[in-house]
Design a protein around this motif. Structure first.
Motif, short mmCIF file in Angstrom:
data_model
loop_
_atom_site.label_atom_id
_atom_site.label_comp_id
_atom_site.label_asym_id
_atom_site.label_seq_id
_atom_site.Cartn_x
_atom_site.Cartn_y
_atom_site.Cartn_z
N PHE A 99 34.26 41.56 22.86
CA PHE A 99 35.61 42.61 23.05
C PHE A 99 35.62 42.91 24.75
CE2 PHE A 99 36.31 43.60 18.58
CZ PHE A 99 36.91 42.49 18.24
N SER A 100 34.54 43.13 25.33
CA SER A 100 34.38 43.36 26.68
C SER A 100 33.34 42.29 27.34
CB SER A 100 33.62 44.61 26.82
OG SER A 100 34.71 45.75 26.55
N PRO A 101 33.79 41.97 28.52
CA PRO A 101 32.61 40.93 29.22
C PRO A 101 31.37 41.34 29.23
CG PRO A 101 34.69 41.34 30.51
CD PRO A 101 34.77 42.41 29.41
N ARG A 102 30.36 40.48 29.05
CA ARG A 102 28.97 40.86 28.76
C ARG A 102 28.35 41.58 29.98
NH1 ARG A 102 26.22 36.02 25.18
NH2 ARG A 102 27.69 36.16 23.51
N PRO A 103 28.78 41.29 31.08
CA PRO A 103 28.24 42.11 32.21
C PRO A 103 28.66 43.34 32.38
CG PRO A 103 28.77 39.82 33.02
CD PRO A 103 29.33 40.26 31.64
N VAL A 104 30.06 43.56 32.05
CA VAL A 104 30.51 45.10 32.00
C VAL A 104 29.67 45.80 30.91
CG1 VAL A 104 32.60 46.30 31.54
CG2 VAL A 104 32.59 44.19 32.87
N GLN A 105 29.70 45.04 29.74
CA GLN A 105 28.65 45.91 28.52
C GLN A 105 27.50 46.41 29.15
OE1 GLN A 105 28.76 44.17 24.78
NE2 GLN A 105 30.12 42.68 25.00
N GLU A 106 26.77 45.57 29.74
CA GLU A 106 25.58 45.70 30.23
C GLU A 106 25.22 46.92 31.02
OE1 GLU A 106 22.75 42.69 31.33
OE2 GLU A 106 23.73 41.32 29.46
N ARG A 107 26.28 46.80 32.08
CA ARG A 107 26.58 48.05 33.11
C ARG A 107 26.75 49.40 32.66
NH1 ARG A 107 30.79 50.02 35.67
NH2 ARG A 107 31.89 48.37 35.04
N ILE A 108 27.74 49.24 31.69
CA ILE A 108 28.08 50.80 30.99
C ILE A 108 27.10 51.05 29.98
CG2 ILE A 108 29.73 51.84 29.52
CD1 ILE A 108 31.03 51.18 32.32
N CYS A 109 26.41 50.42 29.40
CA CYS A 109 25.34 50.72 28.61
C CYS A 109 24.26 51.29 29.32
CB CYS A 109 24.82 49.49 27.61
SG CYS A 109 23.38 49.86 26.92
N SER A 110 23.86 50.57 30.56
CA SER A 110 22.58 50.89 31.28
C SER A 110 22.91 52.16 31.92
CB SER A 110 22.25 50.06 32.45
OG SER A 110 21.43 50.22 33.31
N GLU A 111 24.24 52.48 32.42
CA GLU A 111 24.51 53.92 32.89
C GLU A 111 24.66 54.94 31.74
OE1 GLU A 111 28.45 53.48 34.34
OE2 GLU A 111 27.87 52.25 36.25
N GLN A 112 24.78 54.50 30.53
CA GLN A 112 24.66 55.59 29.62
C GLN A 112 23.19 55.93 29.16
OE1 GLN A 112 28.13 55.71 26.55
NE2 GLN A 112 28.15 53.64 27.38
N LEU A 113 22.29 55.02 29.18
CA LEU A 113 20.88 55.01 28.97
C LEU A 113 20.25 55.85 30.03
CD1 LEU A 113 19.95 51.47 27.72
CD2 LEU A 113 20.04 53.37 26.49
N GLY A 114 20.78 55.82 31.26
CA GLY A 114 20.25 56.57 32.39
C GLY A 114 20.67 57.93 32.23
N LEU A 115 21.80 58.46 31.66
CA LEU A 115 22.33 59.49 31.44
C LEU A 115 21.62 60.23 30.37
CD1 LEU A 115 24.48 62.08 32.06
CD2 LEU A 115 25.97 60.82 30.19
N ALA A 116 21.17 59.59 29.27
CA ALA A 116 20.38 60.05 28.35
C ALA A 116 18.94 60.54 28.95
CB ALA A 116 20.33 59.05 27.04
N GLN A 117 18.46 59.54 29.52
CA GLN A 117 16.97 59.96 30.23
C GLN A 117 16.97 61.18 30.97
OE1 GLN A 117 13.86 57.20 31.66
NE2 GLN A 117 15.27 57.23 33.59
N GLN A 118 18.11 61.28 31.83
CA GLN A 118 18.27 62.42 32.77
C GLN A 118 18.43 63.65 31.99
OE1 GLN A 118 21.86 61.91 35.26
NE2 GLN A 118 21.99 64.41 35.75
N LEU A 119 19.21 63.46 31.10
CA LEU A 119 19.45 64.71 30.23
C LEU A 119 18.60 65.08 29.08
CD1 LEU A 119 23.45 64.55 29.53
CD2 LEU A 119 22.27 65.72 31.56
N SER A 120 17.79 63.88 28.77
CA SER A 120 16.60 64.12 27.81
C SER A 120 17.30 64.41 26.45
CB SER A 120 15.65 65.40 28.04
OG SER A 120 14.90 65.30 29.27
N MET A 121 18.33 63.63 25.98
CA MET A 121 19.08 63.46 24.97
C MET A 121 18.95 62.15 24.30
SD MET A 121 22.68 65.31 25.79
CE MET A 121 23.10 65.15 24.29
#
Length: 261
Positions: A99-121
């Motif tokens: 439903f979203s272009p694969r490169p966009v999915q990967e970018r948005i996912c990667s950004e959220q993984l980075g936030l989780a790591q930053q917040l230790s969540m």
């Protein structure tokens, strides 16, 4: 029991949300994780969690990645400050529906993984037909969390377990057609890595008898998931309920009833 994944903001619950929650409590559901799939539903899930004493996630589902604003991470970070928010997600990759272009999915996912790591969540992850690419993204961070509604193969299961994730099992395991592979893999999910979830209002367990007239899933039916897993593992449903509850509390650092202590 704790339902480790409920789409409580769904419009399917608009007419009887309070009555549905009453049925859940009567069925022994002591807590729920309310899923955020975009900014709007994340905020709404947080509000419901605050009202009812539940937990919630904040994130953008891969289906909605194409609509994520430029300041997504800033907004997610702000919402995540609330004590009821215990995970980043639902985030991940879905190469099944695209439903979203694969490169966009990967970018948005990667950004959220980075936030989780930053917040230790913890992260609340979604993956459909995208195991290889999600594995690549996970290799760039160090996070814990759960692979929600697991439907993958043995290779994917081994990777997610080796990475350290918990595995979320839904009513998919009650489907003798689509869920056959999952049924065969249940034995390989350790008791201390299992979470049970309805993903309500979706994935109504096909083992329910009689089937509800609405054909809509709800947290009160979580027992059907526990019973099917117990049957496949050769243990009592009460053991499945106990293990999954303990795992939920440990992963998300919450009490059995309510949010973070």
């Amino acid at each position: 029991m704790i339902d480790a994944g409920v789409n409580l903001t769904s419009s399917q619950f608009d007419k009887d949300r309070e009555q549905m929650l009453d049925r859940a409590r009567e069925a022994g559901i002591s807590n729920m994780l309310l899923i955020g799939c975009d900014l709007e539903s994340s905020i709404a899930s947080l509000s419901l969690a605050q009202t009812h004493g539940f937990c919630s996630t904040v994130g953008v589902h891969p289906h909605d990645a194409k609509d994520a604003p430029r300041d997504l991470i800033k907004q997610l970070h702000e919402i995540a400050k609330s004590s009821e928010v215990v995970a980043i997600g639902e985030c991940g990759l879905d190469f099944n529906r695209d439903f979203s272009p694969r490169p966009v999915q990967e970018r948005i996912c990667s950004e959220q993984l980075g936030l989780a790591q930053q917040l230790s969540m913890p992260v609340y992850l979604h993956e459909r037909d995208a195991h290889t690419r999600l594995q690549a993204l996970l290799s760039e961070v160090q996070v814990n969390g759960v692979l929600h509604c697991f439907t993958g193969d043995k290779q994917a299961l081994k990777y997610y377990l080796d990475y350290g994730l918990m595995i979320g099992v839904t009513g998919w395991v009650c489907d003798e057609r689509r869920g056959q592979q999952l049924r065969e893999l249940i034995q390989y999910i350790p008791d201390d890595r299992l979470l049970i979830e309805t993903d309500a209002p979706y994935l109504l367990p096909r083992t329910l008898k009689p089937k509800p007239k609405s054909r809509r899933n709800e947290p009160a039916y979580l027992q059907a998931v526990a019973e099917q897993i117990a049957l496949l593992k050769g243990i009592e449903p009460s053991a499945v309920a106990r293990h999954s509850t303990e795992n939920f509390m440990a992963l998300f650092n919450v009490s059995e009833q309510g949010s973070k202590p």
